[in-house]
Design a protein around this motif. Structure first.
Motif, mmCIF file in Angstrom:
data_model
loop_
_atom_site.group_PDB
_atom_site.id
_atom_site.type_symbol
_atom_site.label_atom_id
_atom_site.label_comp_id
_atom_site.label_asym_id
_atom_site.label_seq_id
_atom_site.Cartn_x
_atom_site.Cartn_y
_atom_site.Cartn_z
ATOM 1 N N SER A 343 24.282 0.803 70.997
ATOM 2 C CA SER A 343 25.213 0.323 72.024
ATOM 3 C C SER A 343 26.153 -0.748 71.490
ATOM 4 N N THR A 344 25.665 -1.583 70.563
ATOM 5 C CA THR A 344 26.508 -2.629 69.991
ATOM 6 C C THR A 344 27.201 -2.159 68.706
ATOM 7 N N ALA A 345 26.534 -1.307 67.940
ATOM 8 C CA ALA A 345 27.114 -0.845 66.672
ATOM 9 C C ALA A 345 28.389 -0.057 66.896
ATOM 10 N N GLN A 346 28.454 0.708 67.986
ATOM 11 C CA GLN A 346 29.632 1.527 68.247
ATOM 12 C C GLN A 346 30.884 0.699 68.459
ATOM 13 N N SER A 347 30.724 -0.562 68.827
ATOM 14 C CA SER A 347 31.873 -1.438 69.045
ATOM 15 C C SER A 347 32.241 -2.247 67.807
ATOM 16 N N MET A 348 31.436 -2.150 66.762
ATOM 17 C CA MET A 348 31.716 -2.879 65.531
ATOM 18 C C MET A 348 32.875 -2.217 64.786
ATOM 19 N N PRO A 349 33.607 -2.977 63.973
ATOM 20 C CA PRO A 349 34.677 -2.388 63.166
ATOM 21 C C PRO A 349 34.131 -1.272 62.279
ATOM 22 N N LEU A 350 34.913 -0.229 62.081
ATOM 23 C CA LEU A 350 34.480 0.928 61.305
ATOM 24 C C LEU A 350 34.050 0.531 59.901
ATOM 25 N N VAL A 351 34.762 -0.382 59.281
ATOM 26 C CA VAL A 351 34.425 -0.801 57.917
ATOM 27 C C VAL A 351 33.014 -1.379 57.862
ATOM 28 N N GLU A 352 32.637 -2.165 58.877
ATOM 29 C CA GLU A 352 31.295 -2.739 58.908
ATOM 30 C C GLU A 352 30.236 -1.663 59.076
ATOM 31 N N ARG A 353 30.523 -0.654 59.875
ATOM 32 C CA ARG A 353 29.563 0.437 60.068
ATOM 33 C C ARG A 353 29.414 1.274 58.806
ATOM 34 N N LEU A 358 26.156 2.636 53.833
ATOM 35 C CA LEU A 358 26.115 2.741 52.374
ATOM 36 C C LEU A 358 25.126 1.760 51.757
ATOM 37 N N GLU A 359 24.805 0.698 52.441
ATOM 38 C CA GLU A 359 23.777 -0.215 51.947
ATOM 39 C C GLU A 359 22.393 0.428 51.978
ATOM 40 N N HIS A 360 22.275 1.506 52.766
ATOM 41 C CA HIS A 360 21.005 2.216 52.865
ATOM 42 C C HIS A 360 21.013 3.517 52.066
ATOM 43 N N GLY A 361 22.050 3.759 51.283
ATOM 44 C CA GLY A 361 22.103 4.960 50.447
ATOM 45 C C GLY A 361 23.512 5.469 50.252
ATOM 46 N N SER A 362 23.807 5.987 49.067
ATOM 47 C CA SER A 362 25.140 6.513 48.757
ATOM 48 C C SER A 362 25.412 7.784 49.557
ATOM 49 N N ARG A 363 26.701 8.020 49.825
ATOM 50 C CA ARG A 363 27.102 9.180 50.609
ATOM 51 C C ARG A 363 28.474 9.656 50.199
ATOM 52 N N ASP A 388 36.946 -3.803 47.453
ATOM 53 C CA ASP A 388 36.057 -4.966 47.365
ATOM 54 C C ASP A 388 34.718 -4.702 48.035
ATOM 55 N N LEU A 389 34.688 -3.701 48.924
ATOM 56 C CA LEU A 389 33.459 -3.398 49.659
ATOM 57 C C LEU A 389 32.798 -2.099 49.198
ATOM 58 N N PHE A 390 33.593 -1.161 48.672
ATOM 59 C CA PHE A 390 33.065 0.159 48.337
ATOM 60 C C PHE A 390 33.416 0.516 46.895
ATOM 61 N N VAL A 391 32.476 1.204 46.228
ATOM 62 C CA VAL A 391 32.712 1.658 44.853
ATOM 63 C C VAL A 391 32.509 3.160 44.780
ATOM 64 N N SER A 392 33.355 3.788 43.965
ATOM 65 C CA SER A 392 33.275 5.238 43.758
ATOM 66 C C SER A 392 32.333 5.530 42.603
ATOM 67 N N LEU A 393 31.416 6.493 42.826
ATOM 68 C CA LEU A 393 30.452 6.888 41.811
ATOM 69 C C LEU A 393 30.704 8.330 41.388
ATOM 70 N N PRO A 394 30.197 8.744 40.240
ATOM 71 C CA PRO A 394 30.370 10.147 39.810
ATOM 72 C C PRO A 394 29.846 11.120 40.865
ATOM 73 N N GLY A 395 30.529 12.246 40.967
ATOM 74 C CA GLY A 395 30.121 13.267 41.924
ATOM 75 C C GLY A 395 30.772 13.118 43.277
ATOM 76 N N GLY A 396 31.775 12.206 43.392
ATOM 77 C CA GLY A 396 32.501 12.039 44.655
ATOM 78 C C GLY A 396 31.735 11.311 45.731
#
Length: 406
Positions: A343-353, A358-363, A388-396
């Motif tokens: 209920s609260t996460a849906q109102s958070m900025p997309l970047v934060e979500r 991604l902190e719980h696993g690459s995607r 500054d927040l996201f890094v690209s890894l091999p395999g897209g």
């Protein structure tokens, strides 16, 4: 002839004092119609062996002074020059009333960009109305009592910070003194205080516009810095779609010249209930979303409107309800994780979500978009933009940067 009095005008309340004569005159509740300016006159004395109250009545400040002078001459202080004192009082009040607010030259005023223009950062700016709206039963009233307690006591938390202690008026249209007192005691125990913080409470029965004269007097006499109103619908008293009732309420609040925190309800579409004039009149609006779990409640405050500066970051507050050794309620507050609940996460900025996932696993971008319910193009835009927040890894696939070493 009477001596020259001291004169003080504040928020429509006028006070004159003749120290040598030991007489005080207060004139308020002014009303102008046609060729009349009427006001309620209260005359008191500090003279020993004479009762402090001498007179209270409404008079026409532009009419003959003789009736009130004759009345005062029949009192124990009848030997004073009452005509001169009443004349001075009427002239001073009428002149100030007609002059209105003083002219101010803008353009070279000192900048006011620091936190000292907040009564409660980042929620309430000094002298301005703030609306907090949300669904019923999600903790809006708890926010109102918490804000009042923090401002009155000057208690600083990591979520809400008063710039300095200030007196609070709690105008309550929904609960009772005992209920607010119980919550206040709970917060005090949560803060680790033996004695609760006290603030002024008023049981609301009249609309703010009809009660404005009494409220102005309270604000002046009690040196109020914040007014909490729970809730807007009762404070307006009319149809919340009617712009006239809404404007009258906010006009009355403006005359108080202090910060106000106004609790309001949500409509069926998830926005605030009522006319667009509500959002137009308030200077700052926050949407409240809540989540409950066992004996805890987490609320998120999301800034939806700001007339002064940027929108603030979301505020997360966790209320933990417990009972102490005496079986008395204790309410502990801490920073709430808004990404923990849907209920609260849906109102958070997309970047934060995105960052939280991604902190719980690459995607891959398409996997992120599917889990977040967003368009893949939008997700890719933020992945490319926020290096500054996201890094690209091999395999897209994408992840977050590794923690920095000390």
């Amino acid at each position: 002839m009477a001596t020259t009095p001291t004169f003080k005008a504040e928020n429509g309340i006028y006070r004159l004092e003749w120290k040598e004569e030991q007489v005080q005159i207060r004139i308020d509740r002014l009303l102008e119609e046609k060729d009349k300016i009427t006001g309620e006159v209260t005359i008191t004395t500090s003279a020993p062996s004479v009762g402090p109250h001498l007179l209270h009545q409404r008079i026409n400040l532009l009419a003959s002074r003789q009736p009130i002078v004759k009345t005062m001459e029949s009192t124990a202080l009848g030997a004073l020059d009452w005509y001169d004192m009443v004349e001075q009082a009427c002239l001073e009040v009428v002149d100030d009333y007609r002059e209105g607010e003083p002219l101010v030259k803008v353009g070279h005023l000192p900048p006011d960009t620091s936190e000292n223009n907040f009564v409660l950062w980042p929620l309430c700016r000094a002298g301005e109305p703030t609306v907090v709206y949300g669904e019923s039963g999600q903790g809006k009233s708890f926010v109102g009592v918490l804000a009042a307690a923090l401002v009155q006591s000057g208690t600083v938390t990591s979520m809400l910070m008063p710039y300095a202690p200030a007196n609070v008026l709690y105008l309550d249209y929904e609960a009772s003194p005992k209920e607010i007192d119980r919550r206040l005691h709970g917060f005090s125990r949560g803060f680790g205080k033996h004695e609760p913080t006290e603030f002024i409470y008023r049981f609301g029965t009249q609309t703010v516009s009809h009660d404005s004269e009494a409220l102005r007097r309270i604000v002046v006499e009690q040196n109020i810095g914040l007014v909490v109103i729970d809730s807007l619908s009762m404070a307006v008293g009319g149809d919340l779609v009617d712009p006239h009732a809404i404007i009258a309420c906010f006009r009355a609040l403006r005359t108080l010249k202090v910060a106000s925190l106004i609790i309001h309800h949500e409509n069926r579409q998830g926005g605030y209930y009522g006319s667009a004039y509500i959002l137009a009149q308030t200077r700052s609006a926050w949407e409240l979303k809540g989540a409950k779990e066992d004996n805890d409640m987490t609320i998120g405050l999301f800034h939806r409107k700001s007339n002064n500066g940027r929108l603030m970051e979301p505020i997360g507050i966790r209320f933990a309800f417990d009972r102490d050794e005496n079986d008395e309620e204790s309410i502990d507050i801490s920073k709430g994780d808004l990404l923990q609940f849907e209920s609260t996460a849906q109102s958070m900025p997309l970047v934060e979500r995105m960052k939280d996932l991604l902190e719980h696993g690459s995607r891959r971008p398409d996997e992120l978009a599917a889990e977040l319910g967003e368009k893949e193009a939008t997700v890719r835009y933020h992945l490319y933009r926020r290096t500054d927040l996201f890094v690209s890894l091999p395999g897209g696939i994408y992840s977050v940067p590794p923690p920095k070493k000390d």
